[in-house]
Design a protein around this motif. Structure first.
Motif, mmCIF file in Angstrom:
data_model
loop_
_atom_site.group_PDB
_atom_site.id
_atom_site.type_symbol
_atom_site.label_atom_id
_atom_site.label_comp_id
_atom_site.label_asym_id
_atom_site.label_seq_id
_atom_site.Cartn_x
_atom_site.Cartn_y
_atom_site.Cartn_z
ATOM 1 N N UNK A 22 -19.972 -24.309 24.427
ATOM 2 C CA UNK A 22 -21.143 -25.432 23.538
ATOM 3 C C UNK A 22 -20.316 -26.266 23.016
ATOM 4 N N UNK A 23 -18.469 -26.466 22.508
ATOM 5 C CA UNK A 23 -17.848 -26.957 21.946
ATOM 6 C C UNK A 23 -17.681 -28.557 22.580
ATOM 7 N N UNK A 24 -17.814 -28.380 23.774
ATOM 8 C CA UNK A 24 -17.480 -29.563 25.127
ATOM 9 C C UNK A 24 -19.032 -30.150 25.007
ATOM 10 N N UNK A 29 -22.738 -34.226 24.193
ATOM 11 C CA UNK A 29 -23.573 -35.353 23.592
ATOM 12 C C UNK A 29 -23.711 -36.456 22.423
ATOM 13 N N UNK A 30 -21.885 -36.416 21.541
ATOM 14 C CA UNK A 30 -21.657 -36.808 21.085
ATOM 15 C C UNK A 30 -21.390 -36.606 19.473
ATOM 16 N N UNK A 31 -21.964 -35.290 19.178
ATOM 17 C CA UNK A 31 -22.238 -35.347 17.910
ATOM 18 C C UNK A 31 -21.193 -34.071 16.753
ATOM 19 N N UNK A 49 -15.363 -32.031 9.723
ATOM 20 C CA UNK A 49 -16.211 -31.899 8.141
ATOM 21 C C UNK A 49 -17.449 -32.355 8.721
ATOM 22 N N UNK A 50 -17.519 -33.437 8.804
ATOM 23 C CA UNK A 50 -18.636 -34.408 9.084
ATOM 24 C C UNK A 50 -19.795 -33.821 9.393
ATOM 25 N N UNK A 55 -25.062 -30.803 10.165
ATOM 26 C CA UNK A 55 -25.547 -30.102 10.550
ATOM 27 C C UNK A 55 -26.177 -28.405 9.614
ATOM 28 N N UNK A 56 -25.917 -29.184 8.357
ATOM 29 C CA UNK A 56 -26.238 -28.383 6.984
ATOM 30 C C UNK A 56 -28.210 -28.398 6.927
#
Length: 303
Positions: A22-24, A29-31, A49-50, A55-56
Protein backbone atom coordinates in the motif's frame (compact mmCIF):
# COMPACT_ATOMS: atom_id res chain seq x y z
CA UNK A 1 23.98 20.04 12.56
CA UNK A 2 20.31 19.11 12.79
CA UNK A 3 19.55 15.53 11.89
CA UNK A 4 16.57 15.16 9.53
CA UNK A 5 14.09 12.45 10.52
CA UNK A 6 13.02 9.94 7.91
CA UNK A 7 11.47 6.47 7.93
CA UNK A 8 11.82 3.24 6.03
CA UNK A 9 8.89 1.76 4.14
CA UNK A 10 8.55 -0.85 6.90
CA UNK A 11 8.34 1.84 9.59
CA UNK A 12 5.72 3.83 7.68
CA UNK A 13 3.61 0.73 7.02
CA UNK A 14 3.74 -0.10 10.74
CA UNK A 15 2.82 3.45 11.69
CA UNK A 16 -0.14 3.63 9.31
CA UNK A 17 -1.14 -0.03 9.91
CA UNK A 18 -1.19 -0.88 6.20
CA UNK A 19 0.90 -3.20 4.06
CA UNK A 20 4.19 -2.21 2.46
CA UNK A 21 2.51 -2.69 -0.91
CA UNK A 22 0.00 0.00 0.00
CA UNK A 23 2.85 2.40 0.85
CA UNK A 24 4.59 1.65 -2.46
CA UNK A 25 1.30 2.25 -4.26
CA UNK A 26 0.84 5.63 -2.53
CA UNK A 27 4.38 6.58 -3.56
CA UNK A 28 3.73 5.49 -7.15
CA UNK A 29 0.55 7.60 -7.28
CA UNK A 30 2.43 10.62 -5.93
CA UNK A 31 0.41 10.79 -2.71
CA UNK A 32 3.50 10.35 -0.51
CA UNK A 33 6.89 11.78 -1.44
CA UNK A 34 9.82 9.41 -1.02
CA UNK A 35 13.51 9.37 -1.85
CA UNK A 36 16.06 6.64 -2.38
CA UNK A 37 19.24 6.01 -0.39
CA UNK A 38 21.13 3.27 -2.19
CA UNK A 39 18.62 0.45 -2.61
CA UNK A 40 16.38 1.65 0.19
CA UNK A 41 13.46 4.06 -0.10
CA UNK A 42 12.78 6.50 2.75
CA UNK A 43 10.08 9.03 3.60
CA UNK A 44 10.74 12.29 5.44
CA UNK A 45 8.76 12.96 8.61
CA UNK A 46 7.41 16.22 7.14
CA UNK A 47 6.10 14.41 4.07
CA UNK A 48 4.41 11.75 6.21
CA UNK A 49 2.74 14.43 8.34
CA UNK A 50 1.61 16.25 5.17
CA UNK A 51 0.07 13.04 3.79
CA UNK A 52 -1.80 12.32 7.04
CA UNK A 53 -3.06 15.89 7.24
CA UNK A 54 -4.28 15.78 3.65
CA UNK A 55 -6.04 12.44 4.19
CA UNK A 56 -8.05 13.38 7.25
CA UNK A 57 -11.76 13.27 6.67
CA UNK A 58 -12.50 15.74 9.45
CA UNK A 59 -10.44 18.71 10.59
CA UNK A 60 -9.70 19.50 14.21
CA UNK A 61 -12.25 21.06 16.52
CA UNK A 62 -10.11 24.18 16.76
CA UNK A 63 -10.67 24.70 13.03
CA UNK A 64 -14.45 24.69 13.58
CA UNK A 65 -14.91 22.11 10.83
CA UNK A 66 -16.49 19.26 12.79
CA UNK A 67 -19.79 18.19 11.24
CA UNK A 68 -22.94 17.69 13.25
CA UNK A 69 -23.65 14.01 13.83
CA UNK A 70 -26.45 12.24 12.04
CA UNK A 71 -28.12 9.08 13.28
CA UNK A 72 -25.95 6.80 11.11
CA UNK A 73 -22.51 8.38 11.44
CA UNK A 74 -19.91 7.50 14.06
CA UNK A 75 -17.12 9.98 14.83
CA UNK A 76 -14.13 8.72 16.82
CA UNK A 77 -11.70 11.25 18.26
CA UNK A 78 -8.14 10.70 19.49
CA UNK A 79 -4.58 10.40 18.22
CA UNK A 80 -3.09 7.06 19.27
CA UNK A 81 -2.52 4.38 16.65
CA UNK A 82 -4.54 1.90 18.77
CA UNK A 83 -7.60 4.07 18.09
CA UNK A 84 -7.02 3.65 14.34
CA UNK A 85 -6.89 -0.10 14.92
CA UNK A 86 -10.16 0.01 16.88
CA UNK A 87 -11.77 2.05 14.11
CA UNK A 88 -10.80 -0.57 11.52
CA UNK A 89 -12.30 -3.35 13.65
CA UNK A 90 -15.53 -1.41 14.14
CA UNK A 91 -15.94 -0.46 10.48
CA UNK A 92 -17.58 -3.70 9.23
CA UNK A 93 -19.99 -3.65 12.19
CA UNK A 94 -21.33 -0.12 11.65
CA UNK A 95 -23.82 1.12 9.07
CA UNK A 96 -21.29 3.62 7.71
CA UNK A 97 -17.47 3.75 8.09
CA UNK A 98 -16.48 5.76 11.18
CA UNK A 99 -14.92 9.17 10.74
CA UNK A 100 -11.63 9.76 12.55
CA UNK A 101 -10.97 13.04 14.32
CA UNK A 102 -7.40 13.73 15.49
CA UNK A 103 -7.68 15.90 18.60
CA UNK A 104 -6.24 16.02 22.09
CA UNK A 105 -8.14 14.72 25.11
CA UNK A 106 -9.74 17.93 26.43
CA UNK A 107 -10.75 19.13 22.97
CA UNK A 108 -12.21 15.69 22.25
CA UNK A 109 -14.31 15.87 25.41
CA UNK A 110 -15.47 19.36 24.49
CA UNK A 111 -16.45 18.10 21.05
CA UNK A 112 -18.45 15.27 22.65
CA UNK A 113 -20.14 17.77 24.97
CA UNK A 114 -21.27 19.72 21.91
CA UNK A 115 -22.65 16.57 20.26
CA UNK A 116 -19.93 16.25 17.62
CA UNK A 117 -18.37 12.90 18.63
CA UNK A 118 -19.72 9.49 19.65
CA UNK A 119 -16.50 8.00 20.99
CA UNK A 120 -13.46 9.86 22.34
CA UNK A 121 -10.19 8.81 23.92
CA UNK A 122 -8.72 10.50 26.98
CA UNK A 123 -5.52 10.35 29.03
CA UNK A 124 -5.84 13.20 31.52
CA UNK A 125 -3.83 13.04 34.73
CA UNK A 126 -5.25 14.64 37.86
CA UNK A 127 -2.51 15.52 40.33
CA UNK A 128 -4.90 16.02 43.24
CA UNK A 129 -6.22 12.45 43.19
CA UNK A 130 -3.50 10.64 41.24
CA UNK A 131 -6.27 9.35 38.94
CA UNK A 132 -6.52 9.36 35.21
CA UNK A 133 -9.60 10.64 33.39
CA UNK A 134 -12.45 10.13 35.89
CA UNK A 135 -12.23 13.58 37.54
CA UNK A 136 -12.13 15.37 34.17
CA UNK A 137 -14.91 13.39 32.48
CA UNK A 138 -17.23 13.70 35.49
CA UNK A 139 -16.82 17.48 35.49
CA UNK A 140 -17.16 17.87 31.72
CA UNK A 141 -20.15 15.53 31.23
CA UNK A 142 -21.86 16.30 34.54
CA UNK A 143 -25.37 16.30 33.02
CA UNK A 144 -24.97 13.34 30.62
CA UNK A 145 -24.77 9.59 31.38
CA UNK A 146 -21.57 8.03 30.06
CA UNK A 147 -19.30 4.99 30.26
CA UNK A 148 -15.52 5.21 30.68
CA UNK A 149 -13.85 2.08 29.28
CA UNK A 150 -10.14 1.25 29.25
CA UNK A 151 -8.58 0.80 25.83
CA UNK A 152 -4.96 0.26 26.95
CA UNK A 153 -2.51 1.36 29.58
CA UNK A 154 0.69 2.82 28.19
CA UNK A 155 3.98 4.27 29.33
CA UNK A 156 4.31 8.05 29.22
CA UNK A 157 7.54 9.88 29.85
CA UNK A 158 10.29 12.05 28.46
CA UNK A 159 11.91 11.81 25.02
CA UNK A 160 15.64 12.62 25.05
CA UNK A 161 18.38 12.40 22.47
CA UNK A 162 20.26 9.12 22.05
CA UNK A 163 22.53 8.50 25.01
CA UNK A 164 20.72 11.15 27.06
CA UNK A 165 23.68 13.59 26.93
CA UNK A 166 22.09 16.04 29.40
CA UNK A 167 21.27 13.26 31.88
CA UNK A 168 17.56 14.10 32.08
CA UNK A 169 15.94 11.69 34.54
CA UNK A 170 13.28 13.59 36.51
CA UNK A 171 10.60 16.23 36.00
CA UNK A 172 12.86 18.75 37.75
CA UNK A 173 15.60 18.13 35.19
CA UNK A 174 13.41 19.77 32.54
CA UNK A 175 13.97 23.09 34.31
CA UNK A 176 17.77 22.94 33.97
CA UNK A 177 19.08 26.08 32.20
CA UNK A 178 20.83 23.92 29.58
CA UNK A 179 17.64 22.03 28.65
CA UNK A 180 15.27 23.16 25.88
CA UNK A 181 11.94 21.38 25.62
CA UNK A 182 9.26 21.15 22.96
CA UNK A 183 5.69 21.16 24.28
CA UNK A 184 2.32 19.76 23.20
CA UNK A 185 -0.67 21.96 22.43
CA UNK A 186 -3.10 23.09 25.11
CA UNK A 187 -5.83 20.48 25.66
CA UNK A 188 -3.64 17.46 24.93
CA UNK A 189 -3.13 14.78 27.55
CA UNK A 190 0.65 15.15 27.38
CA UNK A 191 0.35 18.89 28.08
CA UNK A 192 -1.93 18.21 31.07
CA UNK A 193 0.55 15.65 32.41
CA UNK A 194 3.45 18.10 32.17
CA UNK A 195 1.50 20.97 33.72
CA UNK A 196 0.28 18.80 36.60
CA UNK A 197 3.81 17.53 37.31
CA UNK A 198 5.16 21.09 37.26
CA UNK A 199 2.45 22.11 39.73
CA UNK A 200 3.11 19.14 42.03
CA UNK A 201 6.85 19.81 42.01
CA UNK A 202 6.32 23.56 42.42
CA UNK A 203 8.15 24.39 39.20
CA UNK A 204 7.10 27.47 37.26
CA UNK A 205 6.63 26.88 33.54
CA UNK A 206 8.57 30.10 33.06
CA UNK A 207 11.65 28.14 34.13
CA UNK A 208 11.27 25.74 31.20
CA UNK A 209 13.06 26.92 28.10
CA UNK A 210 10.90 26.11 25.07
CA UNK A 211 7.66 25.73 27.04
CA UNK A 212 5.82 27.97 24.54
CA UNK A 213 6.97 25.90 21.54
CA UNK A 214 4.00 23.68 20.65
CA UNK A 215 3.45 20.76 18.26
CA UNK A 216 0.33 18.67 17.86
CA UNK A 217 1.32 14.99 18.21
CA UNK A 218 3.77 12.63 19.90
CA UNK A 219 5.70 11.96 16.70
CA UNK A 220 6.37 15.67 16.16
CA UNK A 221 7.67 15.98 19.73
CA UNK A 222 10.01 12.99 19.32
CA UNK A 223 11.13 14.21 15.89
CA UNK A 224 12.03 17.64 17.27
CA UNK A 225 14.19 15.94 19.89
CA UNK A 226 15.78 13.62 17.34
CA UNK A 227 16.66 16.51 15.01
CA UNK A 228 18.24 18.57 17.78
CA UNK A 229 15.59 21.29 17.80
CA UNK A 230 14.89 20.38 21.44
CA UNK A 231 16.55 18.36 24.18
CA UNK A 232 13.38 16.85 25.64
CA UNK A 233 9.65 16.50 25.26
CA UNK A 234 6.72 14.56 26.73
CA UNK A 235 5.19 11.61 24.90
CA UNK A 236 4.45 7.89 24.82
CA UNK A 237 6.89 5.02 24.53
CA UNK A 238 5.88 3.42 21.24
CA UNK A 239 6.85 6.51 19.22
CA UNK A 240 10.42 6.68 20.59
CA UNK A 241 11.77 3.85 18.43
CA UNK A 242 10.28 5.26 15.24
CA UNK A 243 11.89 8.65 15.84
CA UNK A 244 15.17 7.15 17.09
CA UNK A 245 15.21 8.83 20.49
CA UNK A 246 15.65 7.46 23.99
CA UNK A 247 12.68 7.27 26.31
CA UNK A 248 12.60 7.90 30.07
CA UNK A 249 9.43 6.27 31.48
CA UNK A 250 7.77 8.42 34.14
CA UNK A 251 4.24 7.09 34.59
CA UNK A 252 1.86 4.42 33.33
CA UNK A 253 -1.26 6.16 32.12
CA UNK A 254 -4.75 4.91 31.41
CA UNK A 255 -5.82 5.51 27.84
CA UNK A 256 -9.60 5.27 28.14
CA UNK A 257 -12.62 5.58 25.88
CA UNK A 258 -15.65 7.73 26.68
CA UNK A 259 -19.05 7.01 25.15
CA UNK A 260 -22.35 8.67 26.00
CA UNK A 261 -25.05 6.23 27.13
CA UNK A 262 -27.84 7.17 24.73
CA UNK A 263 -30.32 5.14 22.70
CA UNK A 264 -28.42 6.10 19.53
CA UNK A 265 -25.16 4.73 20.99
CA UNK A 266 -26.48 1.38 22.27
CA UNK A 267 -25.21 -0.59 19.29
CA UNK A 268 -21.91 1.29 19.24
CA UNK A 269 -21.29 0.52 22.91
CA UNK A 270 -22.10 -3.15 22.29
CA UNK A 271 -19.68 -3.34 19.32
CA UNK A 272 -16.93 -1.53 21.24
CA UNK A 273 -17.15 -3.89 24.20
CA UNK A 274 -17.17 -6.97 21.95
CA UNK A 275 -14.16 -5.67 19.99
CA UNK A 276 -12.13 -4.89 23.11
CA UNK A 277 -12.74 -8.39 24.47
CA UNK A 278 -11.93 -10.18 21.19
CA UNK A 279 -8.76 -12.26 21.02
CA UNK A 280 -8.00 -10.97 17.52
CA UNK A 281 -8.00 -7.33 18.60
CA UNK A 282 -5.96 -8.04 21.73
CA UNK A 283 -3.49 -10.09 19.71
CA UNK A 284 -2.86 -7.14 17.40
CA UNK A 285 -2.50 -4.77 20.35
CA UNK A 286 0.02 -7.08 22.02
CA UNK A 287 2.37 -6.66 19.06
CA UNK A 288 2.72 -2.93 19.72
CA UNK A 289 5.49 -1.82 22.09
CA UNK A 290 4.69 0.20 25.19
CA UNK A 291 1.13 -0.97 25.84
CA UNK A 292 -0.34 -2.94 28.75
CA UNK A 293 -3.64 -4.78 28.21
CA UNK A 294 -4.45 -5.82 31.79
CA UNK A 295 -7.39 -3.35 31.94
CA UNK A 296 -8.45 -3.47 28.28
CA UNK A 297 -12.24 -3.68 27.99
CA UNK A 298 -12.93 -2.98 31.66
CA UNK A 299 -15.48 -0.32 32.58
CA UNK A 300 -13.55 2.15 34.71
CA UNK A 301 -16.55 4.32 35.61
CA UNK A 302 -20.12 4.78 34.45
CA UNK A 303 -23.15 6.86 35.37
Amino acid sequence: MDKPVSYTIEEVSALLKVSKLTIYDLIKKGKITAFRVGRQMRIDHEDLVAYKAGSRTVKSYSEKAVPALNSHQTVISGQDIVLDLLSKHLEPKLRTPPLRLYMGSLNSLMSMYHGECNLVSVHLYDGETGQYNVPYVKRMLVSQPFALINLVCRNAGIYVRKGNPLQIKTWRDLAKPVVTIVNREKGSGARVLLDEQLRLHQISHENLKGYETEVTNHLSVASAVASGQADAGIGIENVAKMAEVDFIPMIQEQYDLVILKTNENNNLLHHVMNTLSSSDFKSQLSQLKGYDLHLTGQIIYET
